[in-house]
Design a protein around this motif. Sequence first.
Motif, PDB file in Angstrom:
ATOM      1  N   TYR A 129      -2.954  15.111  34.921  1.00 45.35           N
ATOM      2  CA  TYR A 129      -2.212  14.603  33.505  1.00 45.35           C
ATOM      3  C   TYR A 129      -0.774  14.520  33.522  1.00 45.35           C
ATOM      4  O   TYR A 129      -0.006  14.217  32.710  1.00 45.35           O
ATOM      5  CB  TYR A 129      -2.501  15.952  32.758  1.00 45.35           C
ATOM      6  N   ASN A 130      -0.210  14.594  34.693  1.00 44.84           N
ATOM      7  CA  ASN A 130       1.203  14.413  34.910  1.00 44.84           C
ATOM      8  C   ASN A 130       1.704  12.851  35.008  1.00 44.84           C
ATOM      9  O   ASN A 130       1.699  12.158  36.365  1.00 44.84           O
ATOM     10  CB  ASN A 130       1.701  15.076  36.167  1.00 44.84           C
ATOM     11  N   HIS A 131       1.819  12.206  33.944  1.00 37.34           N
ATOM     12  CA  HIS A 131       2.224  10.768  33.904  1.00 37.34           C
ATOM     13  C   HIS A 131       3.640  10.743  33.746  1.00 37.34           C
ATOM     14  O   HIS A 131       4.207   9.505  34.220  1.00 37.34           O
ATOM     15  CB  HIS A 131       1.745  10.119  32.661  1.00 37.34           C
TER      16      HIS A 131
ATOM     17  N   SER B 159      -3.866  18.980  30.704  1.00 33.98           N
ATOM     18  CA  SER B 159      -2.931  19.431  31.448  1.00 33.98           C
ATOM     19  C   SER B 159      -3.018  21.010  31.831  1.00 33.98           C
ATOM     20  O   SER B 159      -2.455  21.338  32.949  1.00 33.98           O
ATOM     21  CB  SER B 159      -1.382  19.374  30.550  1.00 33.98           C
ATOM     22  N   LYS B 160      -3.881  21.489  31.093  1.00 35.06           N
ATOM     23  CA  LYS B 160      -3.806  22.939  31.399  1.00 35.06           C
ATOM     24  C   LYS B 160      -5.321  23.454  31.924  1.00 35.06           C
ATOM     25  O   LYS B 160      -5.363  24.602  32.017  1.00 35.06           O
ATOM     26  CB  LYS B 160      -3.741  23.888  30.071  1.00 35.06           C
ATOM     27  N   GLY B 161      -6.127  22.456  32.099  1.00 30.92           N
ATOM     28  CA  GLY B 161      -7.339  22.919  32.749  1.00 30.92           C
ATOM     29  C   GLY B 161      -7.823  21.828  33.236  1.00 30.92           C
ATOM     30  O   GLY B 161      -7.579  20.593  33.740  1.00 30.92           O
ATOM     31  N   GLY B 162      -9.147  22.020  33.935  1.00 35.49           N
ATOM     32  CA  GLY B 162     -10.045  21.108  34.722  1.00 35.49           C
ATOM     33  C   GLY B 162     -11.216  21.870  35.248  1.00 35.49           C
ATOM     34  O   GLY B 162     -11.494  23.010  35.479  1.00 35.49           O
ATOM     35  N   LYS B 163     -12.222  21.113  35.638  1.00 36.70           N
ATOM     36  CA  LYS B 163     -13.442  21.416  36.110  1.00 36.70           C
ATOM     37  C   LYS B 163     -13.275  21.997  37.657  1.00 36.70           C
ATOM     38  O   LYS B 163     -12.887  21.212  38.521  1.00 36.70           O
ATOM     39  CB  LYS B 163     -14.618  20.521  36.007  1.00 36.70           C
ATOM     40  N   LEU B 164     -13.784  22.949  37.954  1.00 38.18           N
ATOM     41  CA  LEU B 164     -13.666  23.760  39.365  1.00 38.18           C
ATOM     42  C   LEU B 164     -14.379  22.691  40.292  1.00 38.18           C
ATOM     43  O   LEU B 164     -15.832  22.573  40.071  1.00 38.18           O
ATOM     44  CB  LEU B 164     -14.185  25.238  39.320  1.00 38.18           C
ATOM     45  N   CYS B 165     -14.031  22.624  41.360  1.00 39.19           N
ATOM     46  CA  CYS B 165     -14.822  21.888  42.530  1.00 39.19           C
ATOM     47  C   CYS B 165     -15.055  22.759  43.717  1.00 39.19           C
ATOM     48  O   CYS B 165     -14.465  23.726  43.761  1.00 39.19           O
ATOM     49  CB  CYS B 165     -14.276  20.428  43.011  1.00 39.19           C
ATOM     50  N   GLY B 166     -15.752  22.580  44.759  1.00 36.95           N
ATOM     51  CA  GLY B 166     -15.966  23.018  45.891  1.00 36.95           C
ATOM     52  C   GLY B 166     -14.525  23.066  46.514  1.00 36.95           C
ATOM     53  O   GLY B 166     -13.871  22.263  46.496  1.00 36.95           O
ATOM     54  N   MET B 167     -14.521  24.344  47.308  1.00 37.45           N
ATOM     55  CA  MET B 167     -13.011  24.712  47.680  1.00 37.45           C
ATOM     56  C   MET B 167     -12.544  24.429  49.084  1.00 37.45           C
ATOM     57  O   MET B 167     -11.653  23.864  49.652  1.00 37.45           O
ATOM     58  CB  MET B 167     -12.618  25.998  47.440  1.00 37.45           C
TER      59      MET B 167
END
Length: 537
Positions: free
Chosen positions: A102-104, A205-213
């Motif tokens: 989200y950092n544009h 900007s404050k969140g997102g779906k967790l993916c495999g690590m």
Amino acid sequence: MRPLISAMTSLRHVLLAALKSLLRGKSFLQAMLAFWISPAAVTSQDGKLTPGPTRTVADFLNEAEDLLLGPVDDGLSDFAAKLKQQFRIGLRSNPACMLPSYNHQLPSGHERGQYLALDVGGSTFRVALVELRGKGVKGPASTIVQMDSFRIDSRAKSLRGLEFFDWMAERILQTISKESKRGSSPDDPLLVGMAWSFPIEQTSSKGGKLCGMGKGFYAAEGLIGRDLGEIIELACRKRNLYVELSAIVNDSSATLLSEAYLTSSTRFGLILGTGVNIAVHLPVGTIGQPKYGDRPQSWHDKASHVIVNTELGMFGKGILPLTKWDYSLLDSHPRPDFQPLEHLVSGYYVGEVCRLALVEAIETTGLFGGIVPPSLLSPYSLDTETLSLIAADTDPSSSAACKIFASRHPSVVEPDCADIAVLRTISSYIARRSASIVAASLVALWELKSETEEELLNTLPADSPFAAETKAEMEIARTTVAFNGSVIEHYPGYLQCAQQYIDDLVSTSSRVGGSIELVAARESSLLGAAVALACLE
């Protein structure tokens, strides 16, 4: 070839070696004869009698050089071109990589304030209070006021699902409680920026779906697709600590932001330690629209460019210069296809490739007395830190390197300077290959950025507010790549080697003009998380 053990290490060493062989199932007489007559006649690889040396050390090193550096020396430009094509495909269609943040907006360098920053890395979790003071002030533009660091050991990595985030919350609370009672009220949560060293499908900007690590972590188990910000906030609330994760950035994006706060030409962030990753500042239209998810139109109205988390380690399938030692590593890897490029370049794997090559050298050339130190039979037992320390010992006697190796990998035969010289040579080939692949990745992305900037400019109306920004991007003469990580920072000669490969590739690049400079970004994850939070304000 080394003389007989009786002339080298005394009868006591022979007896110890024979006793170890006896414990592995040999008869005492068989073990004694094998060690007495030819130290290379027995190895500790599988506990069986094997023939002595089958080739010279020089032959082995020639083969190693051909396998590890031959493809690099002869075809690095071609590899970079193929990698660039994979990047283009990934930008458009692969949901697991080339993830837009989200950092544009890059920082101006004048943002100011104190911010709480978290850094979740491959081996360390840090919590810090960061002060941004702005460019032009007397003293440093940014400082870390307070910081606590917590090692993420194998026990912490094995925590599954919410258990790991509970572990994190305990340590956040431990740090915050030292400073004040901030975050104790749901009506006044503590704003936090976080650098997250793993894939995330960002939804705000404050969140997102967790993916495999990856990297040996089990924290995503049962939580894939859940919002990362909400998971951490919930774990904190269970401890009566109220935080709001206002900015989540990948560690490579944080590295880019931290240096962009100081150096306006920064457009790349490189992480090269336990793992590897690159963040790059690209035109918004370069990325497939589905990757942006449901972010509001207001974001698109403001954004001509966006910082992209490439997840570089996932690329390279089918084009990487694999050796027999790489294939051996992959044969025992639980996810051999997950991060192909990372297996050849990162600190987690460089040592393992060297271990596999070294074991073969010991068994076939009589190196180290022909006896494999028992510890080297365990996967990942030869770490990159050890190789770095050995490479740093430039004294002709290699006495310090001998002591380091012997203390970490004891054997009945003490290593001498000739053994260490061979090990140093093998590891230098592997390190050079790593540096060349990282260099090719950067140059491929640099060319891709230039091409996509031109493509964007050709589609923009002359009066578009984005046209001026795009032209400015195309006019950057010397692009800064901010870097961070134990391998590129501490492995002797690695940085200089990578920069030389970059310069060589740029000199023959299809892009006309411009250059690339690697610049260290100290404490980049924490500072970058704070800068991301400041940019939102």
